[in-house]
Structure formats: C-alpha cells, structure tokens
Write a protein that holds these residues in place. Sequence first.
Motif, short mmCIF file in Angstrom:
data_model
loop_
_atom_site.label_atom_id
_atom_site.label_comp_id
_atom_site.label_asym_id
_atom_site.label_seq_id
_atom_site.Cartn_x
_atom_site.Cartn_y
_atom_site.Cartn_z
N LEU A 41 12.42 69.14 -31.41
CA LEU A 41 13.25 68.05 -30.86
C LEU A 41 13.78 68.39 -29.48
CD1 LEU A 41 15.23 66.91 -34.03
CD2 LEU A 41 13.04 66.10 -33.14
N PHE A 42 13.77 69.67 -29.15
CA PHE A 42 14.24 70.08 -27.82
C PHE A 42 13.39 69.45 -26.71
CE2 PHE A 42 16.52 72.68 -24.94
CZ PHE A 42 15.62 73.13 -23.97
N VAL A 43 12.16 69.03 -27.06
CA VAL A 43 11.29 68.40 -26.08
C VAL A 43 11.94 67.15 -25.49
CG1 VAL A 43 9.14 67.08 -25.87
CG2 VAL A 43 9.14 69.29 -27.01
N LEU A 44 12.70 66.42 -26.29
CA LEU A 44 13.37 65.21 -25.79
C LEU A 44 14.31 65.55 -24.64
CD1 LEU A 44 14.21 62.25 -25.87
CD2 LEU A 44 15.76 62.81 -27.75
N LEU A 45 15.11 66.59 -24.81
CA LEU A 45 16.03 67.00 -23.74
C LEU A 45 15.27 67.50 -22.52
CD1 LEU A 45 18.76 68.89 -25.83
CD2 LEU A 45 18.83 66.56 -24.97
N LYS A 46 14.21 68.27 -22.79
CA LYS A 46 13.42 68.83 -21.69
C LYS A 46 12.78 67.73 -20.85
CE LYS A 46 9.51 71.96 -20.85
NZ LYS A 46 8.59 70.99 -20.24
N GLN A 47 12.17 66.76 -21.50
CA GLN A 47 11.51 65.69 -20.77
C GLN A 47 12.51 64.76 -20.08
OE1 GLN A 47 8.29 65.39 -20.11
NE2 GLN A 47 7.98 67.32 -21.23
N THR A 48 13.66 64.55 -20.71
CA THR A 48 14.71 63.73 -20.07
C THR A 48 15.20 64.41 -18.80
OG1 THR A 48 15.42 62.84 -22.20
CG2 THR A 48 16.98 62.68 -20.38
N TYR A 49 15.40 65.73 -18.87
CA TYR A 49 15.84 66.47 -17.68
C TYR A 49 14.77 66.45 -16.59
CZ TYR A 49 17.00 70.36 -14.63
OH TYR A 49 17.26 71.13 -13.52
N GLU A 50 13.51 66.67 -16.99
CA GLU A 50 12.43 66.68 -16.00
C GLU A 50 12.27 65.31 -15.33
OE1 GLU A 50 8.82 68.10 -17.71
OE2 GLU A 50 9.53 70.18 -17.88
N GLY A 51 12.65 64.26 -16.02
CA GLY A 51 12.56 62.93 -15.44
C GLY A 51 13.45 62.72 -14.23
N VAL A 52 14.57 63.44 -14.21
CA VAL A 52 15.51 63.29 -13.08
C VAL A 52 15.50 64.50 -12.16
CG1 VAL A 52 17.02 61.74 -14.37
CG2 VAL A 52 17.44 64.19 -14.46
N ASP A 53 14.73 65.52 -12.51
CA ASP A 53 14.66 66.73 -11.69
C ASP A 53 13.62 66.55 -10.59
OD1 ASP A 53 15.01 69.30 -10.74
OD2 ASP A 53 13.65 70.21 -12.21
N SER A 54 13.94 65.69 -9.64
CA SER A 54 12.99 65.35 -8.58
C SER A 54 13.74 65.18 -7.27
CB SER A 54 12.25 64.06 -8.94
OG SER A 54 11.52 63.57 -7.85
N PHE A 55 13.26 65.85 -6.22
CA PHE A 55 13.91 65.75 -4.91
C PHE A 55 13.91 64.32 -4.36
CE2 PHE A 55 13.73 65.90 -0.24
CZ PHE A 55 14.97 66.49 0.02
N PRO A 56 12.78 63.59 -4.43
CA PRO A 56 12.81 62.20 -3.91
C PRO A 56 13.84 61.32 -4.60
CG PRO A 56 10.54 62.92 -4.20
CD PRO A 56 11.41 63.98 -4.83
N LEU A 57 14.21 61.64 -5.85
CA LEU A 57 15.20 60.83 -6.56
C LEU A 57 16.59 60.95 -5.95
CD1 LEU A 57 14.58 60.99 -10.42
CD2 LEU A 57 14.52 59.01 -8.92
N MET A 58 16.80 61.95 -5.11
CA MET A 58 18.10 62.07 -4.45
C MET A 58 18.38 60.86 -3.57
SD MET A 58 18.36 66.09 -3.36
CE MET A 58 19.95 65.80 -2.57
N ALA A 59 17.32 60.13 -3.20
CA ALA A 59 17.52 58.93 -2.38
C ALA A 59 18.30 57.86 -3.13
CB ALA A 59 16.16 58.37 -1.93
N VAL A 60 18.19 57.83 -4.45
CA VAL A 60 18.83 56.78 -5.25
C VAL A 60 20.35 56.79 -5.09
CG1 VAL A 60 19.22 55.90 -7.57
CG2 VAL A 60 16.92 56.61 -6.87
N PRO A 61 21.05 57.92 -5.37
CA PRO A 61 22.51 57.88 -5.22
C PRO A 61 22.98 57.63 -3.79
CG PRO A 61 21.76 60.13 -5.65
CD PRO A 61 20.60 59.22 -5.91
#
Length: 430
Positions: A41-61
């Motif tokens: 079940l730890f995969v859920l947390l891992k994939q959720t974290y990897e979804g937002v662990d992206s430099f281009p996503l810094m543009a959103v905030p």
Amino acid sequence: MSLSLILLLSCCFYLAIGLPVAFALGFSTLTALVFGADYPLFVLLKQTYEGVDSFPLMAVPFFILAAELMSGGSLTEVLLKFAAQFVGHKRGGLGYTNVVSLTFFSGISGSALADAAGPGSMMIRMMDKAGYDRSYAAALTAATAIVGPIIPPSIIMIIYALQDERVSVGALFVAGFIPGILIAAGMALVNFRVSKQRNYKGIPGNETFAEKMLVTWKAIPALMLPVIILGGMRAGWFTPTEASVVAVFYALVCGKWIYRTLEWKAVPDILSRSALMTASVLIIIGTSNAFAWVLTIDGLPIKLAEWMGTQDMSAFTFLIAVNIFLLIFGIFIEPLPGVMVLVPILAPVAAKLGVDPVHFAMVVIFNLTLGMITPPVGGLLFVTSNVSKVPLDALVRELKPFLWAHAIILVLLTFVPSLSTWLPHTLGFN
C-alpha cells in the motif's frame, strides 16, 4: 476482475457518494491495490508524491500567486472600466463587458474558477442592477469563464505538457490564443441574440476622449503580463517555470507601485489564499498520478492502443470518438484529473494516427474544460451559483444557448487544426 475495472468502478462509486475528486481518486487507487494487485500500500503514497515532485510544477503556485496579487491590486476594476468603454454603450453592453473583461482577466489568472469568483461576481451584480435577469448574467459568466484555462497562462496546459513530452508549455500557451478568442466571440454572439430578444439596453458612454485614453493607459500594465510571459519564453530569456516567478514580481510591482492599491498588510491573506488553492490543485495532481499509474501497470494504455490499431481507425474517426468520450467523461470529473489520467492513454494513439500533438492537446483541454459547466459535477456551475445566489436549475436553463455555441466551437477546433497549430508553428514553438 481486472485491476483497471476495480479501479474505475470504485472511482465511480466514490464520486457517486459525494467524495471530492482528489479523495475519490486516492481511495479508488487504494481499493484497487487492496483487492486487485500484489503491491504494498506504500505505493499509493510513493506515486502521489512522485506526481507532485516535478520542477515544472513549481510554475503552478507562482502563477496562482501572480493572479492573486493582481486581483489584490484592483486589477479587476481597471479591466472592467477598460472593457466597458468599448462595448458598454451597445445593446447588451454589460454582457459584452462581462465577456471582454473575463477574456482579459484569463490572461492573468489561468483559472476558470478564479475568473468566475472574481470579476465574474462583480459583473453579475452590475448586470442585475442594470435590469438583466440575474440567472442570465450568471449563465453568461459561467459560460465565458471557461476561457480562463484556454488563454495563457494556463495551469491545465502546464499539467498537460508534463503528461505528453511531444508538446511544450510555450507551444500550448500560444496555441490557446485563437481558440480563446473564438470562445469569447461565440459568447458575444449569444449575448447579442439574447439582448435583442429581451431588449437589454447598453449603459450611456459619457466619457471624453481624454478619459478613455486615461483608462486605456491604466489598463496597459495589466494587459502586458501575458505578453511579457510569452515574449520572454520565445526570446529564451526564461523557461515557463521561471516565467511564473517573473509574473509574481511583475504583479507585485503593478499592484504596489503602478496602481498603488496593493497594501503590505494584505499580502499575508493573499499568500494564504494562494497556498490553499495550490494545495487543492496539487493534491488532485498527486492522486491522479497514482490513479494513472495503476492503469499503466495493468496495461490499459497498451491494450487501448492495440484495440484501436485493429479497428483501422482514421484520424477523423478517432477525433470524433475522443470528443464523444471526453464530453461524457468530463461531465463526471474535473479537467485536471482528466488530463492526468487520459492524456498518457490517448495522446500516443493520436500521434500514431498522425494528429498534430498541439491540435490534439487543445481539443482535449477545451473538451474537458466544458465539463466545468455541465451538471452534475460542473465546478463552475456551483461557484457561479454560489456567488450569484442563483438556483442551480435556473442557471442551467439559461446555459442552453451558450452550450450550443461551445459545441460549434469544439467542432471547429476539432476539424480545423490550423486554429490551434498555425500561431505556435508560425512563432517557432514546438
């Protein structure tokens, strides 16, 4: 039962019982892992974290913060006055002002919900006082606000580019201009027809030429934001992520030193609102990534591509099928998770059939954005109903002509690729 089927059925169940989209995606992923997969079940947390662990996503905030700073600096009032001086005196003038001001504001906010809750709510009150049906004013606002994610900067376009490496953020930003203008023109045409039927009068334009020039001069700094973002990206001065930081700095300068309406004591509230909006966006992105990962490990994208290959489907037929599917899908789920889940599946198939990636991106983004004004999930409907105090059923009734106009625009975007591709290709964006 296959993993994908468990995932999709459980997601439908959680949405049906009223869970927010982010939690429905997360819990359906958890359900699939518990009952259909041999993964921890730890995969859920891992994939959720990897979804937002992206430099281009810094543009959103940063883009969200830039829009909040501009709004805090009385930008809304400036754009309303600027739009009203051109179209306010015509029959249905406040309706045109609504369309024009929301179109201008979309070049700053990147969010349909922000457009509806900010300048949209002000225009609804103004139209109500001027004798327009309040439900019509609310419907016009909701229908026009979907231009927010189409004209750059756009949060959805940033997320799309992360899902499909064939397109860049810059290309999508530029590609949104012509479709955005088409949407505004379509809403203006509906307003023309309705205003003529109901005899909605314009507002007297008593401003002198000098006063109009002063209003225009004040509006120029606000209107320059998208020009600076796209111009800087095209010139190679900064990346899309760096452009978002430039936008924050420019918004701060405009609000504090050009318009002189932004006070330092308001900044903590602006930061707080921006943080809450960013958190709501990122949690959807994270859980959507986990949801899409389950579909991927179950092989659904490959199976779908292989199935379409056996159907000998043309690009024309594929686009028709995708539009029908997205219109149905968009009724039940918001655009952000829709992009996260569907683009990795559909974009490779579109590319294989020879559909231009930028063209396909605009079709998907506009199609999913339409879901924001279609019940039962349509987020824009609930926001607009709330700020306008118009019952949802009355709002939906007034939406019908606008939905027909959007349908025509969708057909044009789907089957006239140059509406999406000409400008970015001309300016050298890939």
